[in-house]
Scaffold this active site. Structure first.
Site, short mmCIF file in Angstrom:
data_model
loop_
_atom_site.label_atom_id
_atom_site.label_comp_id
_atom_site.label_asym_id
_atom_site.label_seq_id
_atom_site.Cartn_x
_atom_site.Cartn_y
_atom_site.Cartn_z
N SER A 1 0.84 -1.22 0.00
CA SER A 1 0.00 0.00 0.00
C SER A 1 0.87 1.26 0.00
O SER A 1 0.53 2.26 -0.63
CB SER A 1 -0.97 0.00 1.18
OG SER A 1 -0.31 0.23 2.40
N ASN A 2 2.02 1.21 0.67
CA ASN A 2 2.92 2.38 0.64
C ASN A 2 3.59 2.53 -0.72
O ASN A 2 3.76 3.65 -1.21
CB ASN A 2 3.97 2.28 1.75
CG ASN A 2 3.37 2.61 3.10
OD1 ASN A 2 3.14 3.78 3.41
ND2 ASN A 2 3.04 1.58 3.89
N ARG B 1 16.44 -15.54 -2.75
CA ARG B 1 17.41 -15.29 -1.69
C ARG B 1 18.85 -15.45 -2.24
O ARG B 1 19.72 -14.64 -1.96
CB ARG B 1 17.16 -16.28 -0.52
CG ARG B 1 18.02 -16.05 0.68
CD ARG B 1 17.55 -16.90 1.85
NE ARG B 1 16.37 -16.33 2.49
CZ ARG B 1 16.41 -15.37 3.40
NH1 ARG B 1 17.57 -14.85 3.77
NH2 ARG B 1 15.31 -14.90 3.94
N LEU C 1 11.24 -7.04 4.01
CA LEU C 1 11.58 -7.67 5.28
C LEU C 1 12.94 -8.34 5.34
O LEU C 1 13.30 -8.91 6.36
CB LEU C 1 10.48 -8.68 5.66
CG LEU C 1 9.08 -8.05 5.78
CD1 LEU C 1 8.06 -9.09 6.19
CD2 LEU C 1 9.08 -6.88 6.74
N LEU D 1 17.17 -8.25 5.33
CA LEU D 1 18.29 -7.35 5.59
C LEU D 1 19.00 -7.01 4.27
O LEU D 1 19.20 -7.89 3.44
CB LEU D 1 19.26 -8.06 6.54
CG LEU D 1 20.24 -7.22 7.33
CD1 LEU D 1 19.54 -6.20 8.22
CD2 LEU D 1 21.13 -8.12 8.19
N ASN E 1 14.18 3.39 4.53
CA ASN E 1 13.21 2.39 4.99
C ASN E 1 12.11 3.07 5.80
O ASN E 1 12.34 4.10 6.44
CB ASN E 1 13.92 1.35 5.88
CG ASN E 1 12.97 0.30 6.41
OD1 ASN E 1 12.16 -0.27 5.66
ND2 ASN E 1 13.04 0.03 7.71
N HIS F 1 9.46 2.39 8.90
CA HIS F 1 9.26 1.47 10.02
C HIS F 1 8.02 1.90 10.82
O HIS F 1 7.85 3.09 11.10
CB HIS F 1 10.49 1.47 10.93
CG HIS F 1 10.42 0.42 11.99
ND1 HIS F 1 10.66 -0.92 11.73
CD2 HIS F 1 10.08 0.49 13.30
CE1 HIS F 1 10.48 -1.61 12.84
NE2 HIS F 1 10.13 -0.78 13.81
N ASP G 1 16.95 -1.50 11.18
CA ASP G 1 16.30 -0.32 11.79
C ASP G 1 17.24 0.61 12.55
O ASP G 1 16.82 1.27 13.50
CB ASP G 1 15.18 -0.77 12.75
CG ASP G 1 14.19 -1.68 12.07
OD1 ASP G 1 13.89 -1.45 10.89
OD2 ASP G 1 13.72 -2.63 12.71
N GLU H 1 1.70 6.79 7.61
CA GLU H 1 2.65 6.36 6.57
C GLU H 1 2.23 6.87 5.20
O GLU H 1 3.05 7.44 4.47
CB GLU H 1 2.73 4.82 6.54
CG GLU H 1 3.36 4.24 7.79
CD GLU H 1 3.50 2.72 7.77
OE1 GLU H 1 4.31 2.21 8.53
OE2 GLU H 1 2.78 2.05 6.99
C1 GAR Z 1 4.31 -0.82 6.75
O1 GAR Z 1 3.50 -0.59 7.87
C2 GAR Z 1 5.78 -0.63 7.13
O2 GAR Z 1 5.94 0.35 8.13
C3 GAR Z 1 6.13 -2.00 7.64
O3 GAR Z 1 5.49 -2.88 6.76
C4 GAR Z 1 4.26 -2.29 6.35
C5 GAR Z 1 4.09 -2.48 4.86
O4 GAR Z 1 2.80 -2.17 4.49
N1 GAR Z 1 7.56 -2.20 7.62
C6 GAR Z 1 8.20 -2.89 8.55
O5 GAR Z 1 7.63 -3.44 9.48
C7 GAR Z 1 9.73 -2.95 8.36
N2 GAR Z 1 10.36 -3.38 9.56
P1 GAR Z 1 2.38 -2.08 2.95
O6 GAR Z 1 2.88 -3.34 2.26
O7 GAR Z 1 0.88 -1.98 2.94
O8 GAR Z 1 3.05 -0.85 2.40
#
Ligand code: GAR
EC number: 2.1.2.2
Length: 192
Positions: free
Chosen positions: A14-15, A59, A86, A88, A103, A105, A146, A175
């Site tokens: 979604s982001n 991977r 997700l 590293l 990134n 978070h 992070d 976000e």
């Molecule tokens: C978001 O909330 C982001 O902050 C989190 O994954 C989600 C992705 O949402 N990221 C982490 O937890 C990284 N450690 P999305 O796929 O709907 O954009």
């Protein structure tokens, strides 16, 4: 020339979508590639919807070859955006794009960061600790989970009867509101 963005995402995206929307008609920047480690990720559908090319990697490819670096270099990518990615980031990729990987978070780092702290795990820990506020962090990526320099944080209040879903929703709203704008501001500050 427009600045060129690549987005890594492992899930829904979604982001990633908000960023593709934001730059769709921009004269300043464009999303040139979506990359994922997950062939089932809904972000691939979102990339198709926006006619943005995508690349799925394994991977082995990510950690044992230079294929992803070569792909990003060939596309002359200026900024790499991790949006729900997700894995590293391997050191050779960090070295190939110094200060050019960011990134998102879903918490106020340095709280609730580190290995295993992603998605619902973060929000469950925040609820269990009865925090009164949480928020989002956008930061540069380094070799630890992070831990890179923080670029932006915004906060929301947690009410005593807030559920997991409500906390997730509040975080996601922030976000979607801030991430594209932070990306845009960062690109403006970059030389080329
Ligand atoms: C978001 O909330 C982001 O902050 C989190 O994954 C989600 C992705 O949402 N990221 C982490 O937890 C990284 N450690 P999305 O796929 O709907 O954009």
């Amino acid at each position: 020339m427009k600045k060129r963005i690549a987005i890594f995402a492992s899930g829904s995206g979604s982001n990633a979508q908000k960023i593709m929307e934001h730059f769709k008609r921009s004269s300043e920047a464009e999303v040139v590639l979506i990359l994922t480690n997950n062939p089932q990720a809904y972000v691939l559908q979102r990339a198709d919807n926006f006619e943005v090319p995508s690349h799925i990697f394994t991977r082995h490819e990510f950690y044992q070859t230079d294929d992803v670096i070569k792909l990003l270099k060939n596309l002359q990518v200026d900024l790499i955006v991790l949006a729900g990615f997700l894995w590293l980031v391997p050191v050779p990729l960090l070295k190939a794009f110094p200060n050019r990987i960011i990134n998102l978070h879903p918490a106020l780092l340095p709280k609730y960061g580190g290995a295993g702290m992603y998605g619902d795990h973060v929000h469950k820990a925040i609820l269990a600790n009865k925090e009164e506020e949480s928020g989002i962090t956008i930061h540069f990526v380094n070799a630890e989970f992070d831990e890179g320099e923080i670029i932006h944080q915004s906060k929301f209040r947690i009410d005593p009867d807030d559920t997991l879903e409500m906390i997730k929703f509040k975080g996601q709203q922030l976000e979607h509101q801030h991430f594209p704008r932070v990306v845009e501001n960062l690109l403006k500050k970059m030389k080329s």
